[in-house]
Design an enzyme around this catalytic site. Structure first.
Site, PDB file in Angstrom:
ATOM      1  N   GLY A  39      20.130  41.102  -5.941  1.00 50.97           N
ATOM      2  CA  GLY A  39      20.523  40.477  -4.665  1.00 50.97           C
ATOM      3  C   GLY A  39      19.773  39.169  -4.481  1.00 50.97           C
ATOM      4  O   GLY A  39      19.386  38.797  -3.372  1.00 50.97           O
ATOM      5  N   GLY A  42      20.677  35.677  -2.051  1.00 51.15           N
ATOM      6  CA  GLY A  42      20.687  35.685  -0.591  1.00 51.15           C
ATOM      7  C   GLY A  42      19.533  34.894   0.020  1.00 51.15           C
ATOM      8  O   GLY A  42      18.846  34.124  -0.653  1.00 51.15           O
ATOM      9  N   GLN A  43      19.356  35.110   1.315  1.00 54.54           N
ATOM     10  CA  GLN A  43      18.368  34.332   2.079  1.00 54.54           C
ATOM     11  C   GLN A  43      16.950  34.528   1.527  1.00 54.54           C
ATOM     12  O   GLN A  43      16.215  33.562   1.341  1.00 54.54           O
ATOM     13  CB  GLN A  43      18.423  34.745   3.560  1.00 54.54           C
ATOM     14  CG  GLN A  43      17.654  33.793   4.462  1.00 54.54           C
ATOM     15  CD  GLN A  43      17.421  34.345   5.877  1.00 54.54           C
ATOM     16  OE1 GLN A  43      17.607  35.528   6.146  1.00 54.54           O
ATOM     17  NE2 GLN A  43      16.989  33.473   6.768  1.00 54.54           N
ATOM     18  N   ASP A  65      22.800  39.095  -9.116  1.00 51.30           N
ATOM     19  CA  ASP A  65      23.581  39.217  -7.874  1.00 51.30           C
ATOM     20  C   ASP A  65      25.042  39.376  -8.270  1.00 51.30           C
ATOM     21  O   ASP A  65      25.389  39.236  -9.444  1.00 51.30           O
ATOM     22  CB  ASP A  65      23.380  37.947  -7.008  1.00 51.30           C
ATOM     23  CG  ASP A  65      23.665  38.186  -5.527  1.00 51.30           C
ATOM     24  OD1 ASP A  65      24.835  38.435  -5.185  1.00 51.30           O
ATOM     25  OD2 ASP A  65      22.724  38.113  -4.714  1.00 51.30           O
ATOM     26  N   ILE A  66      25.895  39.644  -7.263  1.00 51.55           N
ATOM     27  CA  ILE A  66      27.333  39.656  -7.558  1.00 51.55           C
ATOM     28  C   ILE A  66      27.919  38.251  -7.483  1.00 51.55           C
ATOM     29  O   ILE A  66      29.081  38.040  -7.801  1.00 51.55           O
ATOM     30  CB  ILE A  66      28.126  40.594  -6.614  1.00 51.55           C
ATOM     31  CG1 ILE A  66      27.711  40.358  -5.156  1.00 51.55           C
ATOM     32  CG2 ILE A  66      27.944  42.049  -6.994  1.00 51.55           C
ATOM     33  CD1 ILE A  66      28.583  41.086  -4.150  1.00 51.55           C
ATOM     34  N   TYR A 173      23.188  50.071   9.904  1.00 52.33           N
ATOM     35  CA  TYR A 173      22.132  49.406   9.135  1.00 52.33           C
ATOM     36  C   TYR A 173      20.783  50.100   9.384  1.00 52.33           C
ATOM     37  O   TYR A 173      20.054  50.432   8.444  1.00 52.33           O
ATOM     38  CB  TYR A 173      22.084  47.951   9.574  1.00 52.33           C
ATOM     39  CG  TYR A 173      21.024  47.091   8.933  1.00 52.33           C
ATOM     40  CD1 TYR A 173      21.095  46.739   7.594  1.00 52.33           C
ATOM     41  CD2 TYR A 173      19.967  46.588   9.687  1.00 52.33           C
ATOM     42  CE1 TYR A 173      20.139  45.915   7.023  1.00 52.33           C
ATOM     43  CE2 TYR A 173      19.004  45.755   9.125  1.00 52.33           C
ATOM     44  CZ  TYR A 173      19.096  45.422   7.791  1.00 52.33           C
ATOM     45  OH  TYR A 173      18.158  44.604   7.221  1.00 52.33           O
ATOM     46  N   LYS A 177      18.436  52.104   6.756  1.00 54.81           N
ATOM     47  CA  LYS A 177      17.053  51.701   6.463  1.00 54.81           C
ATOM     48  C   LYS A 177      16.091  52.860   6.738  1.00 54.81           C
ATOM     49  O   LYS A 177      15.140  53.076   5.987  1.00 54.81           O
ATOM     50  CB  LYS A 177      16.652  50.472   7.289  1.00 54.81           C
ATOM     51  CG  LYS A 177      17.341  49.175   6.853  1.00 54.81           C
ATOM     52  CD  LYS A 177      16.920  48.742   5.446  1.00 54.81           C
ATOM     53  CE  LYS A 177      17.494  47.402   5.050  1.00 54.81           C
ATOM     54  NZ  LYS A 177      17.251  47.064   3.640  1.00 54.81           N
TER      55      LYS A 177
HETATM   56  P1  NAD Z   1      21.423  38.388   2.184  1.00 56.89           P
HETATM   57  O1  NAD Z   1      22.645  38.990   2.759  1.00 56.89           O
HETATM   58  O2  NAD Z   1      21.141  36.963   2.445  1.00 56.89           O
HETATM   59  O3  NAD Z   1      21.380  38.635   0.613  1.00 56.89           O
HETATM   60  C1  NAD Z   1      21.788  39.850   0.034  1.00 56.89           C
HETATM   61  C2  NAD Z   1      22.332  39.548  -1.344  1.00 56.89           C
HETATM   62  O4  NAD Z   1      22.795  40.763  -1.903  1.00 56.89           O
HETATM   63  C3  NAD Z   1      23.522  38.576  -1.332  1.00 56.89           C
HETATM   64  O5  NAD Z   1      23.274  37.462  -2.154  1.00 56.89           O
HETATM   65  C4  NAD Z   1      24.680  39.418  -1.826  1.00 56.89           C
HETATM   66  O6  NAD Z   1      25.595  38.681  -2.653  1.00 56.89           O
HETATM   67  C5  NAD Z   1      23.959  40.465  -2.647  1.00 56.89           C
HETATM   68  N1  NAD Z   1      24.766  41.665  -2.833  1.00 56.89           N
HETATM   69  C6  NAD Z   1      25.647  42.220  -1.977  1.00 56.89           C
HETATM   70  N2  NAD Z   1      26.237  43.280  -2.541  1.00 56.89           N
HETATM   71  C7  NAD Z   1      25.717  43.415  -3.786  1.00 56.89           C
HETATM   72  C8  NAD Z   1      25.929  44.303  -4.843  1.00 56.89           C
HETATM   73  N3  NAD Z   1      26.821  45.298  -4.757  1.00 56.89           N
HETATM   74  N4  NAD Z   1      25.211  44.154  -5.976  1.00 56.89           N
HETATM   75  C9  NAD Z   1      24.317  43.137  -6.092  1.00 56.89           C
HETATM   76  N5  NAD Z   1      24.079  42.241  -5.115  1.00 56.89           N
HETATM   77  C10 NAD Z   1      24.784  42.376  -3.978  1.00 56.89           C
HETATM   78  O7  NAD Z   1      20.189  39.297   2.671  1.00 56.89           O
HETATM   79  P2  NAD Z   1      18.644  38.876   2.777  1.00 56.89           P
HETATM   80  O8  NAD Z   1      18.440  38.324   4.124  1.00 56.89           O
HETATM   81  O9  NAD Z   1      18.223  38.134   1.594  1.00 56.89           O
HETATM   82  O10 NAD Z   1      18.008  40.339   2.808  1.00 56.89           O
HETATM   83  C11 NAD Z   1      17.493  40.965   1.659  1.00 56.89           C
HETATM   84  C12 NAD Z   1      16.925  42.309   2.051  1.00 56.89           C
HETATM   85  O11 NAD Z   1      15.973  42.157   3.124  1.00 56.89           O
HETATM   86  C13 NAD Z   1      17.973  43.306   2.584  1.00 56.89           C
HETATM   87  O12 NAD Z   1      17.612  44.603   2.185  1.00 56.89           O
HETATM   88  C14 NAD Z   1      17.829  43.201   4.074  1.00 56.89           C
HETATM   89  O13 NAD Z   1      18.225  44.375   4.716  1.00 56.89           O
HETATM   90  C15 NAD Z   1      16.339  42.979   4.227  1.00 56.89           C
HETATM   91  N6  NAD Z   1      16.006  42.337   5.504  1.00 56.89           N
HETATM   92  C16 NAD Z   1      16.363  41.044   5.747  1.00 56.89           C
HETATM   93  C17 NAD Z   1      16.060  40.485   6.980  1.00 56.89           C
HETATM   94  C18 NAD Z   1      16.427  39.059   7.301  1.00 56.89           C
HETATM   95  O14 NAD Z   1      16.199  38.606   8.432  1.00 56.89           O
HETATM   96  N7  NAD Z   1      16.955  38.294   6.371  1.00 56.89           N
HETATM   97  C19 NAD Z   1      15.383  41.234   7.956  1.00 56.89           C
HETATM   98  C20 NAD Z   1      15.075  42.555   7.692  1.00 56.89           C
HETATM   99  C21 NAD Z   1      15.361  43.097   6.435  1.00 56.89           C
END
Ligand code: NAD
Length: 347
Positions: A39, A42-43, A65-66, A173, A177
């Site tokens: 993943g 992502g962010q 990632d996908i 969600y 978690k």
């Molecule tokens: P995001 O949505 O920006 O990134 C997630 C990534 O996972 C994406 O690039 C997506 O393409 C990829 N993905 C989706 N389905 C997939 C699959 N089947 N196989 C492989 N990759 C796949 O999320 P983020 O903000 O980077 O968050 C990452 C983690 O941190 C998550 O577990 C999220 O719950 C946790 N989190 C984030 C925040 C936040 O504010 N950003 C806060 C609390 C927890």
């Protein structure tokens, strides 16, 4: 064989002889760690991969990632397309790169998961079980899996929410978690899996777009301030939530993963805190840079999610166990966001 003897006995012996600290020896022994980030587009992944490559070496951090990642991730080391639901492809990549650590970031976030309940539950749970099982069978030494403040719910004390408290999440969600935290602790206690986790608050960064969370407004507001000098918030006035600037979140993640195992006393997930603010307080800070900035409100379905979450977090366990400290307050991160986003838009 000679190499192994050299590595296991001679190097540590020489290290003691020349007075190196045990920490340095550990770094030496870990230098062959290979990290898989799932993943990574992502962010968080966009920034975490870059930091991990600084620590472990570019070729030892495999991003996956996908979908394709940002150029700084794609061009600085290996990248693989991996759908984490595909267990055999995961196993194949772990064997191919001799992966020793996994950072599992793939998930459906709070707001998106409310729109796609089944996908949210399946992705968030099955991804974790695939990775925990690899570690259980001895293929992986260490796992990082992020949890969230979404594990708390409307019956949780909202101010300075303790590490151990009532947890009745009411979003798909949050439920995923919370279940994930239980599984992490279970795999640690039952199978000695070294899994580590943080309950991130809302994360704010300028490098990558946020991925569909309830706190995304705190990123969008900066882009709209620069583009239009105005923003319409999907969260209402007075919605105070715990937040953190991305460099602090990356520091927290790396510090937890580098802490000696015996210091990691909580194997469900650690509370960590940075700052708490509501949209109006953020707007007031933005006005110090853009005096005519206008904020209006149009709350949507995300308001109900935000209402069920804490306003501030007690992270004393993380501070005591592995020395967590945040660096960015509201003024410092606002300034940094503007400096970097303005540069980005000017390019
Ligand atoms: P995001 O949505 O920006 O990134 C997630 C990534 O996972 C994406 O690039 C997506 O393409 C990829 N993905 C989706 N389905 C997939 C699959 N089947 N196989 C492989 N990759 C796949 O999320 P983020 O903000 O980077 O968050 C990452 C983690 O941190 C998550 O577990 C999220 O719950 C946790 N989190 C984030 C925040 C936040 O504010 N950003 C806060 C609390 C927890």
């Amino acid at each position: 064989m000679t190499k192994l003897i050299y590595k296991l006995f001679l190097i540590p012996f020489l290290a003691i002889f020349v007075g190196l600290k045990p920490f340095n020896m550990l770094s030496y022994m870990q230098e062959k760690d290979v990290v898989l980030v799932i993943g990574s587009s992502g962010q968080i992944g966009t920034e975490l991969v870059v930091r991990l490559r600084e620590i472990y070496g570019d070729s030892n951090v495999v991003a996956s990632d996908i979908k394709d990642a940002a150029p700084e991730v794609m061009e600085s080391g290996p990248f693989e397309i991996l759908d984490i639901m595909d267990r055999s492809k995961l196993n194949e990549l772990v064997a191919k790169y001799k992966v020793t650590q996994i950072y599992l970031l793939a998930a459906l976030l709070s707001a998106t998961a409310e729109q796609h309940i089944e996908l949210g539950w399946n992705l968030n749970m099955r991804s974790l079980s695939h990775v925990l099982d690899l570690a259980r069978h001895g293929h992986i030494k260490k796992i990082y899996w992020p949890s969230s403040i979404a594990v708390f719910g409307p019956t949780t004390p909202s101010l300075n929410t303790p590490q151990y408290t009532v947890m009745e999440p009411n979003t798909v969600y949050g439920i995923s978690k919370q279940a994930g935290e239980r599984w992490c602790e279970y795999y640690h206690n039952r199978f000695n899996v070294d899994v580590r986790s943080i309950r991130y608050p809302g994360l704010i960064g300028w490098k990558a777009a946020p991925g569909g969370g309830t706190t995304d407004y705190a990123v969008h507001i900066f882009h709209e301030a620069i583009k239009n000098n105005a923003y319409e918030s999907f969260l209402d006035k007075g919605t105070t939530l715990p937040m953190m600037y991305m460099p602090d979140a990356i520091d927290a993640t790396v510090s937890l993963m580098e802490a000696p195992a015996e210091n990691v006393k909580i194997r469900s997930s650690y509370n960590v805190a940075g700052i708490s603010f509501d949209p109006e307080e953020l707007a007031a800070e933005i006005r110090k840079h853009m005096p005519n900035f206008e904020l209006t409100y149009k709350p949507d379905y995300r308001q109900a999610i935000a209402n069920s979450w804490p306003a501030s977090i007690d992270d004393s366990h993380a501070r005591k166990d592995w020395g967590w400290q945040h660096k960015y307050d509201l003024a410092a991160f606002t300034e940094d966001m503007f400096v970097n986003l303005k540069k980005k838009y000017n390019q």
